[in-house]
Design a protein around this motif. Structure first.
Motif, PDB file in Angstrom:
ATOM      1  N   THR A   1       0.421  -0.829   0.080  1.00  0.00           N
ATOM      2  CA  THR A   1       0.144   0.442  -0.312  1.00  0.00           C
ATOM      3  C   THR A   1       1.120   1.080   0.126  1.00  0.00           C
ATOM      4  OG1 THR A   1      -1.373  -1.330   1.510  1.00  0.00           O
ATOM      5  CG2 THR A   1      -1.493   1.074   1.497  1.00  0.00           C
TER       6      THR A   1
ATOM      7  N   ASN B   1       2.444   5.206   0.129  1.00  0.00           N
ATOM      8  CA  ASN B   1       1.829   6.417   1.615  1.00  0.00           C
ATOM      9  C   ASN B   1       0.878   7.342   0.495  1.00  0.00           C
ATOM     10  OD1 ASN B   1       2.738   9.104   2.715  1.00  0.00           O
ATOM     11  ND2 ASN B   1       2.326   7.326   4.274  1.00  0.00           N
TER      12      ASN B   1
ATOM     13  N   HIS C   1      -6.028  -6.553   3.225  1.00  0.00           N
ATOM     14  CA  HIS C   1      -6.451  -5.026   3.639  1.00  0.00           C
ATOM     15  C   HIS C   1      -8.449  -4.880   3.790  1.00  0.00           C
ATOM     16  CE1 HIS C   1      -2.556  -4.630   2.271  1.00  0.00           C
ATOM     17  NE2 HIS C   1      -2.099  -3.332   2.844  1.00  0.00           N
TER      18      HIS C   1
ATOM     19  N   ASP D   1     -10.521  -4.977   5.538  1.00  0.00           N
ATOM     20  CA  ASP D   1     -10.928  -4.960   7.069  1.00  0.00           C
ATOM     21  C   ASP D   1     -10.117  -3.153   6.816  1.00  0.00           C
ATOM     22  OD1 ASP D   1     -11.819  -7.145   7.844  1.00  0.00           O
ATOM     23  OD2 ASP D   1     -10.463  -7.343   9.144  1.00  0.00           O
ATOM     24  N   ALA D   2      -9.187  -2.832   6.941  1.00  0.00           N
ATOM     25  CA  ALA D   2      -8.790  -1.452   6.270  1.00  0.00           C
ATOM     26  C   ALA D   2      -9.711  -0.603   5.809  1.00  0.00           C
ATOM     27  CB  ALA D   2      -7.579  -1.422   6.043  1.00  0.00           C
ATOM     28  N   LEU D   3     -10.015  -1.117   5.179  1.00  0.00           N
ATOM     29  CA  LEU D   3     -11.244  -0.301   3.620  1.00  0.00           C
ATOM     30  C   LEU D   3     -12.466  -0.018   4.733  1.00  0.00           C
ATOM     31  CD1 LEU D   3     -10.134  -2.550   0.286  1.00  0.00           C
ATOM     32  CD2 LEU D   3      -9.361   0.125   0.651  1.00  0.00           C
TER      33      LEU D   3
ATOM     34  N   ALA E   1     -12.845   0.183   7.178  1.00  0.00           N
ATOM     35  CA  ALA E   1     -12.517   0.871   8.696  1.00  0.00           C
ATOM     36  C   ALA E   1     -12.010   2.394   7.701  1.00  0.00           C
ATOM     37  CB  ALA E   1     -11.433   0.788   9.455  1.00  0.00           C
ATOM     38  N   LEU E   2     -11.860   2.349   6.379  1.00  0.00           N
ATOM     39  CA  LEU E   2     -11.885   3.801   6.037  1.00  0.00           C
ATOM     40  C   LEU E   2     -10.295   4.193   6.130  1.00  0.00           C
ATOM     41  CD1 LEU E   2     -15.197   5.664   6.493  1.00  0.00           C
ATOM     42  CD2 LEU E   2     -14.536   4.724   4.508  1.00  0.00           C
ATOM     43  N   ASP E   3      -9.908   3.234   5.832  1.00  0.00           N
ATOM     44  CA  ASP E   3      -8.792   3.467   6.057  1.00  0.00           C
ATOM     45  C   ASP E   3      -7.636   4.640   4.720  1.00  0.00           C
ATOM     46  OD1 ASP E   3      -5.299   3.337   7.573  1.00  0.00           O
ATOM     47  OD2 ASP E   3      -4.682   2.675   5.593  1.00  0.00           O
ATOM     48  N   ALA E   4      -7.206   5.652   5.233  1.00  0.00           N
ATOM     49  CA  ALA E   4      -6.453   6.361   4.120  1.00  0.00           C
ATOM     50  C   ALA E   4      -6.173   6.410   2.870  1.00  0.00           C
ATOM     51  CB  ALA E   4      -6.287   8.158   4.493  1.00  0.00           C
ATOM     52  N   ASP E   5      -4.559   4.919   3.265  1.00  0.00           N
ATOM     53  CA  ASP E   5      -3.484   5.178   2.329  1.00  0.00           C
ATOM     54  C   ASP E   5      -4.442   3.179   1.772  1.00  0.00           C
ATOM     55  OD1 ASP E   5      -2.168   6.645   3.047  1.00  0.00           O
ATOM     56  OD2 ASP E   5      -0.308   5.131   5.091  1.00  0.00           O
ATOM     57  N   ALA E   6      -5.150   2.692   2.362  1.00  0.00           N
ATOM     58  CA  ALA E   6      -5.945   2.003   1.440  1.00  0.00           C
ATOM     59  C   ALA E   6      -6.676   1.891   0.404  1.00  0.00           C
ATOM     60  CB  ALA E   6      -6.377   0.825   2.445  1.00  0.00           C
TER      61      ALA E   6
END
Length: 372
Positions: A4, A6, A212, A214-216, A218-223
């Motif tokens: 992923t 930055n 990823h 779960d990160a998506l 959770a709205l993780d910006a980098d993901a």
């Protein structure tokens, strides 16, 4: 496995279509930045087309960003929902354009999800035989799929997106910040269109999504930045080779033949588009397995990922008497059908897809097995 990147400066993906090429901008804080709209003509009037859910959140911010580019910036908020993607709602856009005296240099800005983007693009294609428009997608599904590639349309009661035109925007502006206001169900619906790119074109991306998802959610910006960028890159490469879906571009409809039947059969809006696509991908993968193109392990892997994304993996029962028959009836008006023969996007092997026909009896068996 893909890593992923930055998230820092806005990213750009280009759609290579000669003189009609345009940029897709991806990043945070883009919607309110006037520089995001540099590819759009300036000087004439603008019409922001949104809906009654999105307009209160973002229309004023977009209007302020456009104030220095256009003489006047008008706004229109359409009723929200797939059930309003029809002639009556389309005419509201034409009414606004005519009321404001819009000319051939008026620029339309589609601020919303796939419904707003499709209808605004279709209106732009039709008004005075073509005026410029810009896509400002506010859902994940629109950012990774429907805003890119120039497909515009409205629905007909007998078939989804059956009335429309190929008409390219001047730019696509994907502001990742707006995804923070998406309901979880809408976010999951967008993930269906992200997931589809793996089986049809890039299994390394599929591996990355598995790692990823779960990160998506959770709205993780980098993901999110990577998911939107890679999805747009894949779609841009396909569209550049086959803009009007004469062949290759049809693979982007993986899961859509079954999914569109669910949407039409249940009534537009009962299932979100991404939910229909999700269940449709499982059904298309099962059909691929029945034809000996993939193994059961691949189908199970895809099904697990779709479940983890918060999406349905079982199709809907749209006719209690003859469910499979109703599916077949609706799928015969799919745009890929030829001479009444249904053609499906099937997986030839992980990362490869093609468009094929299949015997009705086999399709019936898959529908019966996959519907709840």
């Amino acid at each position: 496995m893909q890593t992923t990147p930055n998230l820092s400066a806005p990213r750009q993906v280009s759609i290579a279509l000669g003189e009609r090429s345009y940029p897709i901008l991806i990043g945070a804080g883009l919607l309110g930045d006037a520089a995001s709209y540099a590819a759009a003509p300036k000087g004439s009037d603008a019409l922001i087309v949104s809906n009654q859910t999105v307009a209160p959140l973002y229309a004023a911010q977009l209007a302020q960003a456009l104030a220095g580019r256009h003489r006047q910036v008008h706004q229109l908020a359409l009723p929200d929902g797939e059930q309003h993607k029809d002639w009556a709602t389309l005419n509201l856009i034409f009414d606004a354009l005519l009321t404001h005296g819009a000319d051939r240099k008026t620029v339309l800005y589609a601020l919303g999800g796939g419904v707003v983007g499709d209808m605004t693009g279709f209106a732009a294609a039709c008004y005075m035989r073509g005026v410029p428009f810009v896509q400002v997608p506010t859902t994940l599904l629109a950012q990774v799929d429907s805003s890119v590639g120039g497909k515009t349309a409205i629905n007909h009661p007998l078939g989804k997106n059956m009335i429309g035109a190929f008409y390219q925007p001047r730019a696509v502006v994907c502001d990742l910040d707006v995804l923070g206001t998406l309901p979880p169900r809408e976010l999951s619906a967008g993930l269906a269109e992200v997931i589809k790119y793996g089986p049809i074109a890039d299994m390394a991306f599929f591996d990355w999504i598995e790692a990823h998802v779960d990160a998506l959610r959770a709205l993780d910006a980098d993901a999110l930045a990577h998911a939107v960028q890679r999805s747009c890159e894949i779609k841009a490469a396909v569209v550049a080779q086959d803009e009007r879906e004469a062949g290759l571009r049809a693979i982007l409809n993986f899961g859509h033949t079954f999914g569109h039947a669910i949407e039409a059969g249940m009534g537009y809006g009962a299932w979100l588009h991404g939910e229909g696509v999700a269940a449709g991908m499982v059904m298309a993968a099962e059909l691929s397995r029945e034809l000996g193109l993939v193994d059961a392990a691949f189908v199970q892997r895809l099904t697990r990922l779709i479940q983890r994304a918060g999406l349905p993996v079982r199709g809907a029962v749209i006719d209690a008497q003859d469910n499979a028959g109703r599916y077949l009836q609706l799928m015969r008006v799919d745009k890929k059908a030829e001479a009444g023969e249904i053609r499906f996007v099937l997986i030839d092997g992980p990362g490869r897809a093609s468009v094929r026909a299949a015997p009705d009896a086999l399709v019936r068996r898959v529908i019966d097995r996959c519907c709840q």
